[in-house]
Design an enzyme around this catalytic site. Structure first.
Site, PDB file in Angstrom:
ATOM      1  N   THR A 157       0.825  -1.217   0.000  1.00 25.03           N
ATOM      2  CA  THR A 157       0.000   0.000   0.000  1.00 25.03           C
ATOM      3  C   THR A 157       0.853   1.259   0.000  1.00 25.03           C
ATOM      4  OG1 THR A 157      -1.815  -1.105   1.088  1.00 25.03           O
ATOM      5  CG2 THR A 157      -1.722   1.263   1.370  1.00 25.03           C
ATOM      6  N   THR A 206       1.664  -4.352   4.241  1.00 25.57           N
ATOM      7  CA  THR A 206       1.502  -4.595   5.676  1.00 25.57           C
ATOM      8  C   THR A 206       0.905  -5.971   5.999  1.00 25.57           C
ATOM      9  OG1 THR A 206      -0.672  -3.539   5.704  1.00 25.57           O
ATOM     10  CG2 THR A 206       1.230  -2.141   6.205  1.00 25.57           C
ATOM     11  N   ASP A 207       0.326  -6.636   4.995  1.00 21.51           N
ATOM     12  CA  ASP A 207      -0.371  -7.899   5.298  1.00 21.51           C
ATOM     13  C   ASP A 207       0.545  -8.940   5.941  1.00 21.51           C
ATOM     14  OD1 ASP A 207      -2.615  -6.791   4.212  1.00 21.51           O
ATOM     15  OD2 ASP A 207      -2.893  -8.294   2.647  1.00 21.51           O
ATOM     16  N   SER A 238       2.232  -8.033  -0.446  1.00 18.87           N
ATOM     17  CA  SER A 238       2.914  -9.017   0.405  1.00 18.87           C
ATOM     18  C   SER A 238       2.074 -10.261   0.671  1.00 18.87           C
ATOM     19  CB  SER A 238       3.352  -8.375   1.723  1.00 18.87           C
ATOM     20  OG  SER A 238       2.247  -8.064   2.530  1.00 18.87           O
TER      21      SER A 238
HETATM   22  N1  DGL Z   1      -1.677  -5.879  -0.775  1.00 19.03           N
HETATM   23  C1  DGL Z   1      -1.467  -5.701   0.640  1.00 19.03           C
HETATM   24  C2  DGL Z   1      -0.029  -5.983   0.961  1.00 19.03           C
HETATM   25  O1  DGL Z   1       0.829  -5.729   0.164  1.00 19.03           O
HETATM   26  C3  DGL Z   1      -1.830  -4.311   0.998  1.00 19.03           C
HETATM   27  C4  DGL Z   1      -1.813  -4.056   2.461  1.00 19.03           C
HETATM   28  C5  DGL Z   1      -0.879  -2.948   2.847  1.00 19.03           C
HETATM   29  O2  DGL Z   1       0.227  -2.824   2.343  1.00 19.03           O
HETATM   30  O3  DGL Z   1      -1.289  -2.203   3.758  1.00 19.03           O
HETATM   31  O4  DGL Z   1       0.270  -6.466   2.021  1.00 19.03           O
END
Ligand code: DGL
Length: 331
Positions: free
Chosen positions: A15, A95-96, A62
């Protein structure tokens, strides 16, 4: 003599590299589209802090990461840290699964230099995005002498967390990151303030070096719920060598699941009882007679991080269950 610290910022997507159609899109946007250079260019306040060198290692969300990505990231960070002119590394990350990558680095890097993993809950394009401040704070933490020797850190929402403890605990809010025992400290106006340090072994004191790891054994996670069927044990991948059982409460295992899990243990699968509650310890020989069944317990580690630790422990002790159990109490 150097004018400023030298920090390498490695981009991997998420994100923090996302973009929404409108500033009102705080939760619906496209992920992993901005390069690390584009992200930093939008935060001119970072330039006076450090000489920033950037690398775009990956550009993916992620949730897609597998063990190959962990190894690739770890090896690159390790290589960068070996450069004497580099004072610290920042990894931008979705963040995932940020807590999984950060914990993997915490256990396998061999350097006291600060490594800070950072993401954001809102893309830079959104109203009240946390992207700029999180990255600015991450740089402040990476250049600060007090950050040395603390292992891998995760900076979010003006807090500094140890990679061992931090977890994403909310799907969309800015205050998504929590450590069960609290953050290590705050970042206030670009100044880190530490109040405590990690007590479990990490980085220099672990038995693993990313430079010597080339593959990781497969570990699966089974999540317990009221009507969990005994067939679940048969659905575990045939090449899995370990199984984290995210049991209810104190790592409880439904009576109907005990026999299939014991059979899998006899067939060579390492079974580790964890808790789906997200907090607290799983007591060895408490809810189940682990000594009799040759099962392991996680101590206090969350299932997704127990998977990381078990993979590493199995890379050095593939068969010795007492050594695997010891790893959960040491790290
Ligand atoms: N697609 C999610 C990730 O890359 C988005 C979540 C984020 O980065 O906050 O983990």
């Amino acid at each position: 003599m150097r004018d400023k610290p030298n920090i390498v910022v490695i981009g991997t997507g998420g994100t923090i590299a996302g973009r929404g159609e409108s500033a009102a899109n705080t939760s619906a946007y496209e992920c992993s589209v901005l390069t690390i250079d584009e992200i930093l260019a939008a935060i001119p306040e970072t330039a006076p802090l450090a000489n920033l060198r950037t690398e775009q290692l990956l550009q993916i969300g992620s949730e897609n990461f597998d063990n190959g990505h962990l190894l690739k990231i770890g090896k690159r960070v390790s290589e960068v840290l070996k450069d004497d002119s580099v004072d610290g590394v920042i990894l931008t990350h979705g963040t995932d699964t940020i807590e999984e990558t950060a914990y993997f680095l915490h256990l396998t890097l061999k350097s006291p230099k600060p490594v800070v993993v950072v993401g954001s809950m809102r893309p830079p394009s959104a109203m009240s995005s946390d992207a700029s401040l999180n990255l600015y704070d991450a740089i402040s933490v990476a250049i600060h002498p007090d950050s040395r020797g603390k292992g891998t850190l995760v900076v979010a929402n003006e807090e500094i967390h140890t990679a061992r403890d931090v977890m994403k605990t909310n799907s969309f809010k800015l205050e998504a990151f929590r450590s069960p025992y609290g953050a290590l400290g705050y970042v206030v106006e670009g100044q880190p303030r530490y109040y405590r340090a990690p007590s479990r072994d990490h980085t220099m004191k672990t038995e693993w070096s990313i430079d010597e790891l080339h593959a990781l054994p497969k570990v699966d996670i089974v999540y317990a719920y009221g009507a969990l069927d005994e067939d679940v044990v048969g659905s575990v991948a045939s090449d899995a060598r370990g199984l984290i059982f995210a049991g209810t409460g104190n790592g409880n295992v439904a009576e109907r699941i005990v026999a299939p899990l014991r059979a899998a243990t006899r067939d060579g699968l390492h079974v580790v009882r964890a808790s789906r509650t997200g907090n607290g310890v799983v007591i060895r020989n408490g809810a189940q007679p682990d000594d009799d069944y040759d099962w392991l317990v996680v101590d206090d580690q969350a299932p997704q991080k127990a998977r990381i630790l078990l993979m590493l422990a199995m890379s050095s002790h593939p068969h010795e269950r007492s050594a695997l159990q010891a790893a959960f109490y040491r790290y």
